[in-house]
Design a protein around this motif. Structure first.
Motif, PDB file in Angstrom:
ATOM      1  N   PRO A 235       0.837  -1.320   0.119  1.00  0.00           N
ATOM      2  CA  PRO A 235      -0.104  -0.091  -0.384  1.00  0.00           C
ATOM      3  C   PRO A 235       1.027   1.205   0.052  1.00  0.00           C
ATOM      4  N   ALA A 236       0.596   2.226  -0.995  1.00  0.00           N
ATOM      5  CA  ALA A 236       1.309   3.450  -0.947  1.00  0.00           C
ATOM      6  C   ALA A 236       0.960   4.359  -0.076  1.00  0.00           C
ATOM      7  N   LEU A 237       1.991   5.082   0.541  1.00  0.00           N
ATOM      8  CA  LEU A 237       1.924   6.043   1.534  1.00  0.00           C
ATOM      9  C   LEU A 237       2.087   7.364   1.051  1.00  0.00           C
ATOM     10  N   ALA A 238       2.467   7.720  -0.277  1.00  0.00           N
ATOM     11  CA  ALA A 238       2.719   8.926  -0.803  1.00  0.00           C
ATOM     12  C   ALA A 238       2.532   9.064  -2.151  1.00  0.00           C
ATOM     13  N   THR A 239       1.948  10.046  -2.768  1.00  0.00           N
ATOM     14  CA  THR A 239       1.737  10.159  -4.084  1.00  0.00           C
ATOM     15  C   THR A 239       2.962  10.130  -5.022  1.00  0.00           C
ATOM     16  N   SER A 240       4.055  10.460  -4.638  1.00  0.00           N
ATOM     17  CA  SER A 240       5.289   9.951  -5.252  1.00  0.00           C
ATOM     18  C   SER A 240       5.982   8.947  -4.390  1.00  0.00           C
ATOM     19  N   ALA A 241       5.881   7.704  -4.649  1.00  0.00           N
ATOM     20  CA  ALA A 241       6.241   6.771  -3.837  1.00  0.00           C
ATOM     21  C   ALA A 241       7.389   6.220  -3.726  1.00  0.00           C
ATOM     22  N   VAL A 242       8.438   6.460  -2.810  1.00  0.00           N
ATOM     23  CA  VAL A 242       9.763   6.047  -2.724  1.00  0.00           C
ATOM     24  C   VAL A 242      10.108   4.597  -2.214  1.00  0.00           C
ATOM     25  N   PHE A 243      10.576   3.806  -2.717  1.00  0.00           N
ATOM     26  CA  PHE A 243      10.821   2.591  -2.315  1.00  0.00           C
ATOM     27  C   PHE A 243      12.359   2.084  -2.266  1.00  0.00           C
ATOM     28  N   ILE A 244      12.738   1.812  -1.144  1.00  0.00           N
ATOM     29  CA  ILE A 244      14.409   1.617  -1.104  1.00  0.00           C
ATOM     30  C   ILE A 244      14.333  -0.075  -0.709  1.00  0.00           C
ATOM     31  N   ILE A 245      15.058  -0.944  -1.465  1.00  0.00           N
ATOM     32  CA  ILE A 245      15.182  -2.180  -1.308  1.00  0.00           C
ATOM     33  C   ILE A 245      16.719  -2.562  -0.783  1.00  0.00           C
ATOM     34  N   GLU A 246      16.889  -2.715   0.462  1.00  0.00           N
ATOM     35  CA  GLU A 246      18.107  -2.858   1.062  1.00  0.00           C
ATOM     36  C   GLU A 246      18.421  -4.461   1.438  1.00  0.00           C
ATOM     37  N   PRO A 247      19.580  -4.896   0.585  1.00  0.00           N
ATOM     38  CA  PRO A 247      19.734  -6.293   0.663  1.00  0.00           C
ATOM     39  C   PRO A 247      20.659  -6.314   1.980  1.00  0.00           C
ATOM     40  N   GLN A 248      20.731  -7.825   2.282  1.00  0.00           N
ATOM     41  CA  GLN A 248      21.538  -8.070   3.651  1.00  0.00           C
ATOM     42  C   GLN A 248      22.732  -7.692   3.352  1.00  0.00           C
ATOM     43  N   ASP A 249      23.498  -7.922   2.199  1.00  0.00           N
ATOM     44  CA  ASP A 249      24.922  -7.501   1.885  1.00  0.00           C
ATOM     45  C   ASP A 249      24.804  -6.713   0.539  1.00  0.00           C
ATOM     46  N   GLY A 250      25.540  -5.797   0.498  1.00  0.00           N
ATOM     47  CA  GLY A 250      25.581  -5.037  -0.726  1.00  0.00           C
ATOM     48  C   GLY A 250      24.870  -3.614  -0.867  1.00  0.00           C
ATOM     49  N   MET A 251      24.860  -3.135  -1.956  1.00  0.00           N
ATOM     50  CA  MET A 251      24.087  -1.725  -2.384  1.00  0.00           C
ATOM     51  C   MET A 251      22.600  -1.917  -2.532  1.00  0.00           C
ATOM     52  N   ALA A 252      21.914  -0.889  -1.996  1.00  0.00           N
ATOM     53  CA  ALA A 252      20.461  -0.705  -1.748  1.00  0.00           C
ATOM     54  C   ALA A 252      20.052  -0.180  -3.353  1.00  0.00           C
TER      55      ALA A 252
END
Length: 309
Positions: free
Chosen positions: A140-157
């Motif tokens: 469910p989005a919480l902003a009209t310009s929805a930002v999602f950051i996918i952070e792995p256990q190791d490495g770059m998001a």
């Protein structure tokens, strides 16, 4: 199902404070892609320096010297090494769905089963990639310009940004916490009784009410971040519908006799815009003699009663 409940009013057992949400942290600066359909580009990984040395030093000439093929062969091997590494990079695509939802498609073929943390406007939850290194999740989005950051256990998001034009048509309340603390959101539409049509929670039939509940996160993870989000169409509110919302916590062997923390997020219309408010919650769970009972916490999340606004 929930036959024993302890009603907790706004007293010393619940400490509520307005907050700014959990801080989103990541190990490296992510990249942002701003399109309705986003596919994050892979990081260009240089060829393995050890491979270059091997190609140059181990060439053995067994016949008449020939200058052409050797350099060409080295270039081919190095190119294949780069492609193989790029195929392992984390990528994410985000697409807006009806009902102000966003579908995330995450791929990291070389990280099968690895843990990911999804960040969105202060909300966080942890999930795991499947055996092929993929994940599909609707959020469910919480902003009209929805930002999602996918952070792995190791490495770059990786970061994806997607416009959500119909967010103004939805009101939302969310609760997030860490660990198996027994929290649940219960929404009772138009005064519905527990278990009756109009009682919406994560264990109810999806068609039981006008609103819907989504639980996010994998509770089998170690110290998981979990969240629940209840969404209700504003058109129903304008038609006179009302929703009473409570936070409930089952007293279990895991949480009894402890203080547990959570954060409430409320998305509602104010001044013609959707605004997100947050509250930090601390709850003192009774001792283990009360296992199996439920704490019912009223007035922690704003009831949806905006019929004429």
């Amino acid at each position: 199902m929930m036959d024993k409940r302890i009603l907790i009013l706004s007293s010393g057992t619940v400490a509520c404070a307005l907050g700014i949400g959990f801080f989103m942290q990541q190990s490296a600066a992510p990249r942002i892609y701003e399109t309705p359909e986003i596919s994050a580009a892979s990081v260009q990984v240089p060829a393995d320096p050890d491979l270059s040395e091997l190609t140059i030093e181990n060439i053995t000439l067994t016949s008449v010297p020939h200058e052409g093929p050797a350099p060409q062969q080295a270039e081919t091997v190095q190119a294949e090494a780069v492609v193989a590494k790029d195929d392992c990079a984390l990528s994410v695509a985000a697409n807006a769905l009806p009902g102000a939802m966003v579908k995330l498609d995450v791929s990291a073929p070389c990280q099968a089963g690895k843990r990911l943390t999804v960040h969105h406007q202060g909300m966080m939850f942890t999930v795991a990639l499947d055996d092929a290194g993929h994940l599909t999740q609707e959020v469910p989005a919480l902003a009209t310009s929805a930002v999602f950051i996918i952070e792995p256990q190791d490495g770059m998001a990786e970061v994806a940004v997607v416009p959500v034009p119909d967010l103004s048509e939805i009101d939302r309340v969310a609760l997030q916490w860490t660990g198996n603390s027994g929290f649940e959101i219960h929404a009772r539409e138009n005064g519905a009784d527990y278990g009756a049509p109009g009682h919406v929670w994560h264990g109810s039939d999806p068609a039981s009410g006008m609103g819907h509940m989504v639980r996010l996160g994998d509770d089998s993870q170690l110290a998981p971040r979990l969240a629940e989000v209840y969404s209700f169409p504003r058109a129903a509110e304008q038609a006179g519908e009302t929703v009473e919302i409570s936070v409930e916590a089952e007293i279990t062997a895991i949480n009894c006799g402890r203080d547990v923390e959570a954060q409430a997020l409320t998305l509602h219309r104010a001044g013609g815009q959707s605004k997100l408010q947050t509250r930090d919650l601390t709850l003192a769970i009774p001792d283990c003699a009360a296992k199996g009972d439920f704490l019912v916490l009223n007035n922690l999340l704003e009831n949806l009663k905006i019929a004429s606004n």
